[in-house]
Each structure stands twice: as structure tokens, then as C-alpha cells.
Write an enzyme that holds these catalytic residues in place. Structure first.
Site, PDB file in Angstrom:
ATOM      1  N   GLU A   5      -0.238   4.956  -0.029  1.00 15.33           N
ATOM      2  CA  GLU A   5       0.301   3.688   0.031  1.00 15.33           C
ATOM      3  C   GLU A   5       1.327   3.846   1.492  1.00 15.33           C
ATOM      4  OE1 GLU A   5      -1.006   1.188  -0.713  1.00 15.33           O
ATOM      5  OE2 GLU A   5      -1.956   1.927  -2.442  1.00 15.33           O
TER       6      GLU A   5
ATOM      7  N   HIS B 136      -0.404   4.024   4.426  1.00 18.39           N
ATOM      8  CA  HIS B 136      -0.867   2.407   5.026  1.00 18.39           C
ATOM      9  C   HIS B 136       0.241   2.008   5.829  1.00 18.39           C
ATOM     10  CE1 HIS B 136      -4.898   1.648   3.689  1.00 18.39           C
ATOM     11  NE2 HIS B 136      -4.444   1.709   2.376  1.00 18.39           N
TER      12      HIS B 136
ATOM     13  N   GLU C 223      -9.194   2.982   4.551  1.00 17.52           N
ATOM     14  CA  GLU C 223      -9.054   3.649   3.201  1.00 17.52           C
ATOM     15  C   GLU C 223      -9.287   5.191   3.337  1.00 17.52           C
ATOM     16  OE1 GLU C 223      -7.361   2.458   0.372  1.00 17.52           O
ATOM     17  OE2 GLU C 223      -7.543   0.322   1.590  1.00 17.52           O
TER      18      GLU C 223
END
Lengths: 300, 184
Positions: free
Chosen positions: A143, A146, A217
Site C-alpha cells: 500500500e 501505491h 499491482e
């Protein structure tokens, strides 16, 4: 692809998403004005622009509200806070992102927000319960990646813009199909145009949203392995998510792509019969085996 | 197109390329510096935990003077270190000194029951994790920067404008010094 290239690509794609949103809104406005009342188009246009600007700044919070995530303090979740802090240091981020928690037994997590300064990491309580320290570190690093890769703005914007289109067109489709149109007795052709646009708009919105997900991803997985220095931890976590089939409660099509693992994987209703075409995530097996290959450990 | 125009276009293109490459090197160098300051913050934080740790262990094992001296020395070395090799040396010193200190603590069960001590111990292990994370980032960034310095043609630009290689910080796996190809 280097980080800088990824960031540039994300800026470009953000522009594309906004453009796509504008086109879809225009299509929708056209359909509505043809089917109902020509004067409505202007109002829809102004409303859409206002909503777009609002979304630019508040997409993160809107996503939090839609997914039932609430902000928590360091004292409430010291373990999670520490994990996020360490991942942020490992990613070379000057600031630790805010931390949100979703009360849900399904293990999952996402990141959202406008930019690294206004981004947060959200984890479900199930994630913290079911994953070991090492696995949690892997998921959180994913995360954080990201956020660092500037994926969050694009993903958050896609969620709120796609979400509203899906909502509006859904509403309109019902109105057209179950009465309420003033020109019902009128031109059959306009009805066909209207219905066609109303069906196409959500499909377009879905395609828009999907164009975002898959490669980022893989990239976030690879970045996470670098941040923690432990790709196997993330692979083990993904394997655990693969084997866990607890459904996540507050999830919609609009927010599904944000999560580390698609919460709609087991959802027969929302997962399209078109199969792979509408999947927002690459298959977990493939992600695990890529991590295993890069890290030189057996795939769990 | 006249030959002059072609030459002019080539010169402009070359100039642009040089500027872009130079900026990339500057960015990488800044990232290295930021990465190192993040290690530094955590090293200092760990050093600041030392006095309290020593105090709480001393209350139960006052005779273990050599261990206390070593930790205190390592702390002084950490705070005094200026260059990367000095900081690295102080880091190694601190690690072995702390291992010794915690080793003593192991021998005193009553000490491990003291809340302030366990809290300090938890904070210490958290700081160790943060040092490790900061070190990973710094070394990865340094590797990218050094690789850029070695590559043709950035090495020419780097040589002409005075970029110098950076040193890794306390790297465990020698293979980590080598550039890696990221497959996506």
C-alpha cells in the site's frame, strides 16, 4: 520501468481518466436531453464539473466514507502504526501516511488520497487478526508503494468518478425502463438512443477503471519486496488472502480496484459473467509466482 | 533542410539530453542524502535510549561495568561521528554493545518484569527495525545513484560536473552492492 516513469505514466493516465469522465458525462447528458428534456444537459455539465473539482480534493475522504474506513490514532493501533511508519521509512517517504481502519473480518487493505502528503493506508481489522507480523509488513509495504508510486490519486479519482457514473446511469436506466419519462409516447428512436447511452456509460466507466489496475499491482508488489527486503512475507500474505474467503461487507464495484486483493473475487453478482475482462486485479497465483521468481523462494 | 539546421537540431537535442541526465543525477544524489539523514535520525534516537536503558539495568546488575562502559562509549561514538564510515563503525559498535547489555538483562528475570524496562526494550527493537528500513532505502538509492554514475553516457556528464560515488551503509549481503535489473 523506473519509479519516475511510473509517476509520469500515472499523471498521463489521470488526465485520461478525467477526459474519459468528461466524455462519459457528455454522453450521459446527451442521452438524458434526448430522452427527457434538452435543457437538462447544461445543468448536468455544470454539476459534473463541480463534482470533478470536488473529487480532485476529496476523493480520498469520499473513498473512506464509502468503504466504512475511519481514522485511528497511534495509541489505538500501535502495532499497525509502527508497521506503516517502518514501511514509509523503507520507501523513503518524508511523512508517515494517516492510518484508517475498517471494522470487517475479511482481510484486506487499500491506500487512497490525493498525493503522498494527503494519503492514507486503510486496513481491515481482519487483516490485523489473520496475518503474522511479517505478512502484515508485506501488505502495508504494498500500500505504501501505491502511495509512493503516485497510484493513489488515480485510483481514488477513478473510484469516485466511476462510482457516480454507475450510480446515475443505474438510476436513469430504471427510470427509463419503469416509467417516468415524459416523452414515452414520443419518438421511439430517442428512447433507443437514450437507453443505449445509458447502458454504454457504465460499461465505459468500468473499462476506464480497469485500465488502471493490473500492471500497477505487479509494480506495487515488486516495490513492496524492495521496501521490506522480504518478498516472501508478501507472497505468504497473498497466499493467505487467496485461501480466505470471508466476504468484505462495504464494497462496491467503484471501490473494488483499490484493495490489495479484489474483494469481489467470490462475489457472483458483482463479478461480471464476462469473466476476466472486467477483473480489476491480476490473479493472485500469478502475483505470488512473480514474487517467488524475483525473490528466489518457493511459491507458497 | 539545410545542413546547418540539422547540426543545430542535433546540438539542441544533445544539450537537452545533457540537462535531463544532469537533473536525474541531482535528484538521485538528493534522494541519497535524504535517505542517509533518515538513518541518522534513527541512529540518534537509538543513542538517546541508551542512558535510560543503562540506568534500568544498572539497578539490578550494578557490577557489570564493562558492558555499561561499552554502551556509553558506543553512544558517544554515535553522537560524535561525522562521516559515513565513522557512523557505520559506531553503528557496529552500538549493535554489539547493546547485544551485551540485553544479554545481561536476560539473566535477571526480575528486570524483565519491570515495566519501564520492557517498554524501553520494545522501543529499542522498534528503532532497530526503523534503522534497518532506513538502511535498506539508503542502500537501494545509493545503488541506483552509483549505477547511473557508471553508465554510459551519464558517467561522462557526472565526471565533468563533479558527481562522486556514495558509500553504502553497513550492507550485509555483498550482492546488494551490484545493480539489479527490475523485471516487471
Amino acid at each position: 520501468m523506473t519509479l519516475q516513469q511510473q509517476i509520469r505514466a500515472n499523471r498521463f493516465r489521470t488526465a485520461l481518466v478525467l477526459l474519459g469522465f468528461a466524455v462519459l458525462v457528455a454522453a450521459l447528458a446527451l442521452a438524458i436531453s434526448v430522452a427527457y428534456e434538452p435543457g437538462l444537459a447544461g445543468f448536468i455539465g455544470i454539476g459534473a464539473i463541480a463534482y470533478g473539482i470536488f473529487s480532485w480534493f476529496f476523493a480520498g475522504r469520499m473513498v473512506a466514507a464509502a468503504s466504512g474506513a475511519h481514522r485511528v490514532t497511534k495509541e489505538q493501533y500501535p502495532e499497525l502504526h509502527r508497521t506503516v511508519e517502518n514501511a514509509a521509512i523503507g520507501a523513503g517517504m518524508p511523512r508517515t501516511p494517516d492510518i484508517y481502519v475498517i471494522e470487517d473480518t475479511a482481510p484486506n487493505a487499500f491506500a487512497a488520497g490525493r498525493d503522498p502528503k494527503h494519503a492514507y493506508v486503510a486496513a481491515t481489522t481482519g487483516l490485523m487478526e489473520k496475518l503474522s507480523k511479517r505478512e502484515l509488513e508485506g501488505v502495508i509495504a504494498h500500500e505504501i508503494a501505491h502511495i509512493r508510486n503516485r497510484d493513489v490519486r488515480l485510483m481514488s479519482l477513478a473510484a469516485v468518478l466511476v462510482g457516480v457514473i454507475a450510480l446515475v446511469s443505474d438510476m436513469l436506466m430504471r427510470m427509463t425502463l419503469f416509467g417516468g419519462g415524459r416523452n414515452r409516447e414520443g419518438n421511439a428512436l430517442t428512447m433507443v438512443v437514450g437507453i443505449a447511452a445509458m447502458i454504454l456509460a457504465p460499461i465505459g466507466a468500468m473499462l476506464l477503471q480497469m485500465s488502471l489496475s493490473r500492471r500497477r499491482e505487479y509494480l506495487a508488489d515488486a516495490s513492496a519486496a524492495e521496501i521490506t527486503g522480504d518478498g516472501e512475507g508478501l507472497a505468504l500474505a497473498l497466499a493467505k488472502l487467496r485461501d480466505d474467503h470471508t466476504p468484505l461487507h462495504k464494497v462496491t464495484r467503484a471501490t473494488a480496484h483499490l484493495y490489495i486483493e479484489s474483494p469481489l473475487r467470490d462475489h457472483k453478482g458483482l463479478r461480471s459473467s464476462l469473466g476476466g475482462l472486467f477483473d480489476t486485479h491480476p490473479p493472485l497465483e500469478e502475483r505470488i509466482s512473480r514474487l517467488a521468481e524475483a525473490g528466489g523462494f518457493p511459491a507458497p | 533542410m539545410s545542413p546547418l539546421l540539422i547540426v543545430a537540431a542535433a546540438v539542441v537535442a544533445l544539450l537537452l539530453y545533457v540537462i535531463v541526465s544532469y537533473n536525474k543525477l541531482v535528484r538521485l544524489r538528493n534522494e541519497c542524502a535524504e535517505g542517509f539523514s533518515s538513518i541518522d535520525v534513527q541512529l540518534k534516537r537509538r543513542a538517546d535510549l541508551v542512558p535510560n536503558l543503562v540506568e534500568s539495568v544498572k539497578a539490578y546488575a550494578s557490577h557489570e561495568n564493562t558492558v555499561f562502559t561499552r554502551v556509553t562509549e558506543a553512544r558517544a561514538a554515535t553522537l560524535a561521528a561525522a562521516s559515513i564510515p565513522q557512523k557505520e563503525a559506531a553503528h557496529v559498535l552500538m549493535q554489539s554493545a547493546l547485544t551485551g547489555l540485553l544479554g545481561i538483562a536476560e539473566a535477571y528475570p526480575e528486570l524483565r518484569a519491570v515495566e519501564t524496562f520492557t517498554a524501553l526494550q520494545a522501543e529499542l527493537s522498534d528503532t532497530e527495525d526503523k534503522i534497518a528500513a532506513a538502511r535498506r532505502y539508503y542502500n537501494a538509492t545509493t545503488r541506483r545513484y552509483n549505477t547511473a554514475l557508471d553508465q554510459i553516457p551519464t558517467n561522462v556528464i557526472a565526471g565533468a560536473t563533479g558527481f562522486e560515488r556514495r558509500e553504502f551503509f553497513s550492507i550485509e549481503d555483498p550482492a546488494d552492492r551490484e545493480p539489479v535489473a527490475v523485471k516487471l
